[in-house]
Scaffold this motif. Structure first.
Motif, short mmCIF file in Angstrom:
data_model
loop_
_atom_site.label_atom_id
_atom_site.label_comp_id
_atom_site.label_asym_id
_atom_site.label_seq_id
_atom_site.Cartn_x
_atom_site.Cartn_y
_atom_site.Cartn_z
N TYR A 74 -48.97 37.78 0.80
CA TYR A 74 -48.54 38.93 -0.35
C TYR A 74 -47.96 40.44 0.70
CZ TYR A 74 -51.62 36.23 -3.40
OH TYR A 74 -51.84 36.06 -4.34
N GLY A 75 -48.51 40.22 1.64
CA GLY A 75 -47.61 41.01 2.99
C GLY A 75 -48.64 41.61 3.66
N PHE A 76 -50.12 42.09 2.76
CA PHE A 76 -50.63 43.12 2.98
C PHE A 76 -52.59 42.27 2.70
CE2 PHE A 76 -49.75 44.37 -0.60
CZ PHE A 76 -51.14 45.10 -1.41
N VAL A 77 -53.66 43.42 2.76
CA VAL A 77 -54.79 42.33 2.36
C VAL A 77 -55.61 43.53 1.80
CG1 VAL A 77 -56.65 41.79 3.19
CG2 VAL A 77 -54.87 41.15 4.87
N SER A 78 -55.62 43.07 0.74
CA SER A 78 -55.95 44.42 -0.32
C SER A 78 -57.61 43.76 -1.09
CB SER A 78 -55.09 44.17 -1.98
OG SER A 78 -55.67 42.40 -2.68
N ASP A 79 -57.49 45.24 -2.00
CA ASP A 79 -58.71 45.42 -1.99
C ASP A 79 -59.89 44.36 -2.76
OD1 ASP A 79 -59.18 48.04 -0.51
OD2 ASP A 79 -59.18 48.71 -1.85
N ALA A 80 -58.68 43.96 -3.74
CA ALA A 80 -58.74 42.84 -4.13
C ALA A 80 -59.62 41.16 -3.10
CB ALA A 80 -58.27 42.88 -5.22
N MET A 81 -58.34 41.13 -2.26
CA MET A 81 -58.05 40.14 -1.50
C MET A 81 -59.83 40.70 -0.88
SD MET A 81 -57.13 37.64 -0.45
CE MET A 81 -55.07 37.24 -1.78
N ILE A 82 -59.82 41.34 0.39
CA ILE A 82 -60.91 41.62 0.74
C ILE A 82 -62.29 40.75 -0.18
CG2 ILE A 82 -62.83 43.00 1.42
CD1 ILE A 82 -59.57 45.08 2.24
N ALA A 83 -62.43 41.78 -0.84
CA ALA A 83 -63.67 41.38 -1.84
C ALA A 83 -63.49 39.62 -2.32
CB ALA A 83 -62.94 41.80 -3.76
N GLU A 84 -62.17 39.09 -1.99
CA GLU A 84 -62.25 37.90 -2.30
C GLU A 84 -62.64 37.08 -1.53
OE1 GLU A 84 -61.71 33.94 -4.72
OE2 GLU A 84 -61.99 36.11 -5.26
N ILE A 85 -62.71 37.24 -0.41
CA ILE A 85 -62.67 36.66 0.95
C ILE A 85 -64.44 36.47 1.16
CG2 ILE A 85 -61.99 36.84 3.37
CD1 ILE A 85 -58.97 37.39 2.58
N ALA A 86 -64.89 37.93 0.90
CA ALA A 86 -65.92 38.04 1.25
C ALA A 86 -66.82 37.20 0.04
CB ALA A 86 -66.49 39.72 0.45
N ARG A 87 -66.44 36.92 -0.73
CA ARG A 87 -66.92 36.32 -1.90
C ARG A 87 -67.05 34.78 -1.67
NH1 ARG A 87 -65.83 33.12 -5.50
NH2 ARG A 87 -63.50 32.96 -5.68
#
Length: 118
Positions: free
Chosen positions: A36-49
Motif C-alpha cells: 500500500y505504500g505506507f502503514v495506515s491506521d486501518a492496517m495497524i488495527a488489522e495487524i494488532a488484531r
C-alpha cells in the motif's frame, strides 16, 4: 480491513512461521507497506488484531523504525544522511539544497507525489 489475497496469504504464512506471534510484527508491516505504500491506521488495527497485540504496541514499533511510514511517501524517496560524520562531509548543506530544489521540507512529499524527502 479487506486485504488483497496475496497480502492475506503472506500474513497467514508469517503467523505460523514464528513461535511468538509478535515476532511477525515487523515483517507484516514491511509487507503492508510494500503493498500500500505506507502503514495506515486501518492496517495497524488489522495487524494488532491478527497478532493479538494492542494497537499502541504496533504504533510504537512503527514509530521506532525509520524505514516504515504512516503516510504515503513519494514514488522516489530521497534520504540524506545528517548524522555527525555526514554533517562533517556536507550532509546538512546537501539537505538544504534538496529542500530548495524539491520545494519540500523534512518528511514531506512534493505536490505531484513523485518525490519525498527525509
Amino acid at each position: 480491513m479487506e486485504l488483497t489475497p496475496q497480502l492475506a496469504t503472506r500474513f497467514e504464512t508469517l503467523q505460523t512461521r514464528y513461535p511468538l506471534k509478535r515476532s511477525a510484527l515487523i515483517p507484516m508491516m514491511m509487507y503492508a507497506q510494500d503493498e500500500y505504500g505506507f502503514v495506515s491506521d486501518a492496517m495497524i488495527a488489522e495487524i494488532a488484531r491478527r497478532l493479538e497485540l494492542h494497537t499502541v504496541q504496533v504504533e510504537e514499533t512503527l514509530a521506532y523504525y525509520s524505514m516504515l511510514h504512516r503516510k504515503p511517501m513519494g514514488k522516489h524517496h530521497v534520504q540524506i544522511c545528517t548524522n555527525v560524520s555526514c554533517m562533517l562531509r556536507g550532509g546538512n548543506e546537501l539537505l538544504e539544497q534538496a529542500k530548495k530544489r524539491l520545494e519540500v521540507g523534512h518528511k514531506q512529499v512534493t505536490s505531484d507525489g513523485i518525490f519525498s524527502l527525509e
